[in-house]
Design a protein around this motif. Structure first.
Motif: not given
Length: 174
Positions: A97-101, A122-139, A162-166
């Motif tokens: 449920t949390g994701g990268h960002i 933020a995705l540009e920062e993820c690239k700098k960290l070597g993350i190739k596939k980013v997960l982002i979650c939201c309600s 998750d705990n009553g929330h989608i």
């Protein structure tokens, strides 16, 4: 839109206080979301301790992973309009449920396009960290957040309860 992501330094103390004071009042009055959670982890009124806490690496055995918290500065107005927390990799809990960002925009600056642009940075920062596939979650009921993710190439994988929330889980390939 003239924005950049910045690390918190003494130069931005006033901007931090102004943004978080506004945001905290909105949370109290309107019971709004507190994302990214990391900016609320300690009391911002003790600026030095707050800044050190943001920079401190957490113990991975305590369900934490290395992360970076950045603030979105509107350079034309010299104010913080939001914040992002980037997790350098995912553990089992973040994969669910949390994701990268985790991201958020202060109440007075919402619905102006900042979230979409901030996520792009933020995705540009993820690239700098070597993350190739980013997960982002939201309600599921946070339509604005979903739009910002989709506008950055987010593809909905699924929805989970998750705990009553989608929660919706979006992947972005970099």
């Amino acid at each position: 839109m003239n924005i950049e992501l910045v690390h918190l330094t003494n130069e931005y103390k006033e901007q931090l206080f102004e943004m978080l004071t506004e945001w905290k009042n909105d949370i109290i009055v309107n019971h709004t979301d507190i994302s990214p959670w990391r900016i609320w982890e300690s009391d911002f009124h003790d600026f030095d301790a707050y800044r050190i806490n943001l920079e401190t690496k957490k113990d991975a055995n305590n369900h934490w992973v290395p992360d970076t918290t950045l603030f979105c500065l509107d350079k034309d107005r010299n104010i913080f309009v939001g914040a992002v927390n980037i997790r350098h990799y995912l553990n089992e809990e973040l994969l669910k449920t949390g994701g990268h960002i985790g991201d958020g925009i202060r109440p007075s600056e919402r619905r102006k396009g900042y979230a979409t642009s901030m996520i792009a940075l933020a995705l540009e920062e993820c690239k700098k960290l070597g993350i190739k596939k980013v997960l982002i979650c939201c309600s599921k009921d946070n339509i604005g957040s979903a739009k910002s993710i989709i506008n950055n190439g987010g593809v909905l994988e699924n929805e989970i309860e998750d705990n009553g929330h989608i929660e919706q889980r979006y992947w972005i390939s970099l």
